[in-house]
Design a protein around this motif. Structure first.
Motif, mmCIF file in Angstrom:
data_model
loop_
_atom_site.group_PDB
_atom_site.id
_atom_site.type_symbol
_atom_site.label_atom_id
_atom_site.label_comp_id
_atom_site.label_asym_id
_atom_site.label_seq_id
_atom_site.Cartn_x
_atom_site.Cartn_y
_atom_site.Cartn_z
ATOM 1 N N ARG A 219 0.841 -1.205 0.000
ATOM 2 C CA ARG A 219 0.000 0.000 0.000
ATOM 3 C C ARG A 219 0.870 1.246 0.000
ATOM 4 N N ASP A 220 1.860 1.283 0.886
ATOM 5 C CA ASP A 220 2.767 2.419 0.967
ATOM 6 C C ASP A 220 3.517 2.615 -0.354
ATOM 7 N N SER A 221 3.908 1.517 -0.971
ATOM 8 C CA SER A 221 4.631 1.586 -2.242
ATOM 9 C C SER A 221 3.743 2.158 -3.340
ATOM 10 N N VAL A 222 2.483 1.704 -3.397
ATOM 11 C CA VAL A 222 1.546 2.185 -4.407
ATOM 12 C C VAL A 222 1.335 3.692 -4.255
ATOM 13 N N GLN A 227 2.058 9.028 -6.467
ATOM 14 C CA GLN A 227 2.400 10.438 -6.301
ATOM 15 C C GLN A 227 3.527 10.844 -7.247
ATOM 16 N N ASP A 228 4.507 9.965 -7.424
ATOM 17 C CA ASP A 228 5.609 10.259 -8.340
ATOM 18 C C ASP A 228 5.124 10.337 -9.787
ATOM 19 N N LEU A 229 4.035 9.625 -10.098
ATOM 20 C CA LEU A 229 3.468 9.656 -11.442
ATOM 21 C C LEU A 229 2.512 10.829 -11.637
ATOM 22 N N GLY A 230 2.355 11.635 -10.594
ATOM 23 C CA GLY A 230 1.480 12.802 -10.693
ATOM 24 C C GLY A 230 0.012 12.504 -10.452
ATOM 25 N N ILE A 275 -5.335 3.587 -14.606
ATOM 26 C CA ILE A 275 -4.478 3.884 -13.446
ATOM 27 C C ILE A 275 -3.978 2.597 -12.807
ATOM 28 N N THR A 276 -4.862 1.626 -12.647
ATOM 29 C CA THR A 276 -4.447 0.330 -12.101
ATOM 30 C C THR A 276 -3.348 -0.280 -12.962
ATOM 31 N N ASP A 277 -3.559 -0.281 -14.276
ATOM 32 C CA ASP A 277 -2.582 -0.877 -15.189
ATOM 33 C C ASP A 277 -1.241 -0.158 -15.113
ATOM 34 N N LYS A 278 -1.285 1.161 -15.030
ATOM 35 C CA LYS A 278 -0.052 1.950 -14.965
ATOM 36 C C LYS A 278 0.714 1.641 -13.675
ATOM 37 N N LEU A 279 -0.018 1.570 -12.562
ATOM 38 C CA LEU A 279 0.629 1.286 -11.278
ATOM 39 C C LEU A 279 1.167 -0.142 -11.233
#
Length: 304
Positions: A219-222, A227-230, A275-279
């Protein structure tokens, strides 16, 4: 049938897995006085003589803090060194899962945490996908997550997982893959062993720590990657009805990684999940040590 790694760390030494046995009178077996961790390891695709562990330091820190709830001092650096030695001893050649566990090893009969022996063991098993990568179905569980005022939910305490077991079986036996638990306030909490995220209007939303969730490392990693992806990330209470009208829903955890949700109860969710796919693509690349920005999240163990 599970393919267990050949060696376990048990009673301060490495022994063949089948020799790592406890007494039927072990306190933790009767009262749930144990805490565990779980982390994945994969052979380095660039070098078969290396193994990659994702956020090893965070996993060891969380287990050390969980041990405190059991009145046991188990330093994170000690856990980390044992896990490193464990991997070197087993030399795994396939993706695997590591299960470290601290527990009351004494044979006393009274429920307590004082004046009873504690011990620590580690074992592992080969593990592929825990949930389908194509998406899963979830039901809202009739069982509620415990409250922090009556249970140390910031620790990964084994006794807490009776609720997860009840909810998981209820879900599977009623035709679903997974369960979503509410907290005592009727807000969305988490799944049986995973945190939950929803996407609405391009924003990533997840229950905050005050909602009685486990402080998940994935969760913390996601959150950090998003956030880094904007992507805007909001931690707040989530209502049940939001699940049904969300643009995307996914579960995340060490075993589950990132698992998209196709259906909740009788509500189908959109099949487009940008968004799910990108993450998921980003987290996968990070765990494979293919993203220089997050190299400090990947611990490399040389097997030779």
């Amino acid at each position: 049938m599970h393919d267990f790694l050949p060696f376990a760390y048990f009673q301060n030494q490495f022994v063949p897995f089948e020799k790592a046995n406890i007494s039927i009178a072990t306190h933790a077996l009767h009262y749930g006085t144990a805490a565990f961790g779980g982390l994945r390891g994969i052979p380095n695709p660039e070098n078969p003589e290396q193994v990659l562990l994702f956020r090893l330091d965070r996993h060891c820190k969380r287990l050390s803090l969980s041990a405190k709830f059991l009145h046991h001092d188990l330093p994170a650096d000690k856990i980390q060194q044992i896990i490193i030695d464990f991997v070197k001893k087993n030399k795994p050649t396939k993706p695997f899962y590591i299960r470290p566990l601290v527990y009351s090893s004494g044979l006393g009969i009274a429920p307590r945490l004082h004046n009873i022996e504690k011990d620590f063991f580690v074992y592992g098993l080969e593990m592929g996908e825990y949930l389908s990568a194509d998406g899963i179905s979830c039901r809202i569980s009739s069982w509620y997550r415990q409250e922090d005022r009556s249970f140390p939910l910031r620790g990964k305490i084994s006794a807490a997982y009776i609720t997860s077991a009840l909810a998981k079986t209820e879900a599977v036996e009623s035709g679903f893959d997974e369960a979503i638990l509410m907290n005592s306030q009727g807000k969305v909490c988490e799944a049986t062993g995973m945190n939950i995220f929803i996407v609405r209007n391009g924003q990533l939303i997840t229950p905050g720590f005050e909602q009685d969730i486990l402080e998940g490392i994935t969760r913390d990693s996601v959150i950090k990657v998003a956030q880094d992806l904007g992507i805007t990330v909001i931690e707040r209470a989530v209502d049940k009805t939001e699940l049904f009208i969300a643009d995307e829903v996914f579960l995340c955890g060490t075993a589950a990684k990132i698992s998209p949700v196709n259906r909740i109860e009788n509500y189908s969710l959109p099949q487009e999940r940008p968004i799910t796919d990108k993450l998921r693509e980003k987290i996968t690349a990070i765990t494979l040590n293919q993203d220089p920005k997050y190299k400090d999240w990947v611990f490399i163990i040389d097997l030779n």
